[in-house]
Enzyme design. Sequence first.
Site, mmCIF file in Angstrom:
data_model
loop_
_atom_site.group_PDB
_atom_site.id
_atom_site.type_symbol
_atom_site.label_atom_id
_atom_site.label_comp_id
_atom_site.label_asym_id
_atom_site.label_seq_id
_atom_site.Cartn_x
_atom_site.Cartn_y
_atom_site.Cartn_z
ATOM 1 N N ASN A 11 9.863 5.322 -10.208
ATOM 2 C CA ASN A 11 8.970 6.277 -10.854
ATOM 3 C C ASN A 11 9.794 7.232 -11.745
ATOM 4 O OD1 ASN A 11 7.497 8.662 -11.354
ATOM 5 N ND2 ASN A 11 6.184 8.299 -9.580
ATOM 6 N N LYS A 14 9.441 11.030 -11.033
ATOM 7 C CA LYS A 14 10.179 11.506 -9.861
ATOM 8 C C LYS A 14 11.664 11.615 -10.178
ATOM 9 C CE LYS A 14 7.384 9.567 -6.110
ATOM 10 N NZ LYS A 14 7.458 8.729 -4.910
ATOM 11 N N GLU A 38 6.129 -1.562 1.379
ATOM 12 C CA GLU A 38 5.864 -0.414 2.252
ATOM 13 C C GLU A 38 5.121 -0.867 3.503
ATOM 14 O OE1 GLU A 38 4.197 3.035 0.470
ATOM 15 O OE2 GLU A 38 5.773 3.173 -1.053
ATOM 16 N N ASP A 66 8.955 9.703 -0.369
ATOM 17 C CA ASP A 66 7.576 9.256 -0.440
ATOM 18 C C ASP A 66 6.709 10.504 -0.421
ATOM 19 O OD1 ASP A 66 6.409 6.509 -0.570
ATOM 20 O OD2 ASP A 66 5.014 7.444 0.842
ATOM 21 N N PHE A 144 3.056 14.103 -13.938
ATOM 22 C CA PHE A 144 2.570 12.730 -13.754
ATOM 23 C C PHE A 144 1.589 12.724 -12.586
ATOM 24 C CE2 PHE A 144 6.175 13.274 -10.974
ATOM 25 C CZ PHE A 144 5.873 12.547 -9.833
ATOM 26 N N GLY A 145 1.000 11.556 -12.358
ATOM 27 C CA GLY A 145 0.124 11.367 -11.198
ATOM 28 C C GLY A 145 -0.996 12.397 -11.114
ATOM 29 N N TYR A 146 -1.065 13.063 -9.971
ATOM 30 C CA TYR A 146 -2.150 14.003 -9.687
ATOM 31 C C TYR A 146 -1.928 15.390 -10.304
ATOM 32 C CZ TYR A 146 -3.627 10.631 -6.121
ATOM 33 O OH TYR A 146 -4.056 9.498 -5.474
ATOM 34 N N LYS A 167 6.953 23.877 -12.236
ATOM 35 C CA LYS A 167 6.423 22.933 -11.250
ATOM 36 C C LYS A 167 7.426 22.766 -10.109
ATOM 37 C CE LYS A 167 5.213 18.267 -10.052
ATOM 38 N NZ LYS A 167 5.155 16.837 -10.335
ATOM 39 N N HIS A 172 6.087 20.436 -3.763
ATOM 40 C CA HIS A 172 6.503 19.716 -2.566
ATOM 41 C C HIS A 172 7.880 19.074 -2.768
ATOM 42 C CE1 HIS A 172 4.226 17.663 -5.541
ATOM 43 N NE2 HIS A 172 4.550 16.463 -5.102
HETATM 44 P P1 IMP Z 1 4.591 7.629 -3.885
HETATM 45 O O1 IMP Z 1 5.483 8.620 -3.245
HETATM 46 O O2 IMP Z 1 5.272 6.944 -5.032
HETATM 47 O O3 IMP Z 1 3.939 6.695 -2.918
HETATM 48 O O4 IMP Z 1 3.485 8.508 -4.592
HETATM 49 C C1 IMP Z 1 2.153 8.553 -4.203
HETATM 50 C C2 IMP Z 1 1.268 8.907 -5.362
HETATM 51 O O5 IMP Z 1 1.311 10.312 -5.534
HETATM 52 C C3 IMP Z 1 1.654 8.274 -6.687
HETATM 53 O O6 IMP Z 1 0.474 7.918 -7.377
HETATM 54 C C4 IMP Z 1 2.345 9.376 -7.421
HETATM 55 O O7 IMP Z 1 2.142 9.293 -8.816
HETATM 56 C C5 IMP Z 1 1.662 10.607 -6.863
HETATM 57 N N1 IMP Z 1 2.589 11.713 -6.847
HETATM 58 C C6 IMP Z 1 3.754 11.791 -6.172
HETATM 59 N N2 IMP Z 1 4.364 12.959 -6.448
HETATM 60 C C7 IMP Z 1 3.562 13.604 -7.320
HETATM 61 C C8 IMP Z 1 3.667 14.847 -7.993
HETATM 62 O O8 IMP Z 1 4.648 15.592 -7.878
HETATM 63 N N3 IMP Z 1 2.648 15.165 -8.785
HETATM 64 C C9 IMP Z 1 1.559 14.369 -8.954
HETATM 65 N N4 IMP Z 1 1.420 13.192 -8.383
HETATM 66 C C10 IMP Z 1 2.428 12.812 -7.570
#
Ligand code: IMP
Length: 193
Positions: A11, A14, A38, A66, A144-146, A167, A172
């Site tokens: 990612n 990340k 996973e 994760d 990105f993501g959420y 951010k 987290h």
């Molecule tokens: P994973 O850790 O890659 O399994 O992430 C789970 C989901 O949460 C993925 O769709 C990521 O894009 C989203 N995600 C993880 N960290 C963040 C963040 O910091 N902001 C927004 N979405 C996140």
Amino acid sequence: MGPRVRFASRNPGKLREVREILAAFGWGVDPLPTRFVEPQTDNLRAVVRAKLAVLRDLSGPVLVEDSGLFLPGLGGFPGVYSAYIAEIWGGPKGFRPLLRALEGAPRTAIFRTVAGLTVDGRDHLFVGESRGTVARLPRGSGGFGYDPIFIPEGQRRTFAQMSPEEKNRFSHRGRALRKVGRFLLRPGPADAA
Ligand code: IMP
């Protein structure tokens, strides 16, 4: 060149954030693109431990993480299924089904990261959380993501409306990775509280 840690993730968002956060501790980060299978579990720690088990024999410190978005109003969903739900409902779709499901429910949200570090065959876990609320509509184009739908506690803007530094201060991942940074500078008991 200073010390370096390899980060096993595919990612780019990340990777960028982990680089920014660990740079403050004088550590460089090299990508280690890895595709993990996973385990089926509802527990981020178990996912991280499974990832570390695959990487433990590599030399030098290797980092994994994760993350998940946990919505108490939806019984903790999407949680460990956050990646799958983002894939089908995120991006241009703007998480509309998720926002609809939240109508009339408490909008509180917890973003959680479990970071795992394996050094010399030993695993260490570090947890970071960001509490907040889910926005009524997506806002912002950063991150990105959420990020467009998550507003950290005490703030009015979503993560996607903040600068990367802002951010990281509230996120987290920032909280978990600053624990990793402190550990890399001075190894002691891992802080997985
Ligand atoms: P994973 O850790 O890659 O399994 O992430 C789970 C989901 O949460 C993925 O769709 C990521 O894009 C989203 N995600 C993880 N960290 C963040 C963040 O910091 N902001 C927004 N979405 C996140």
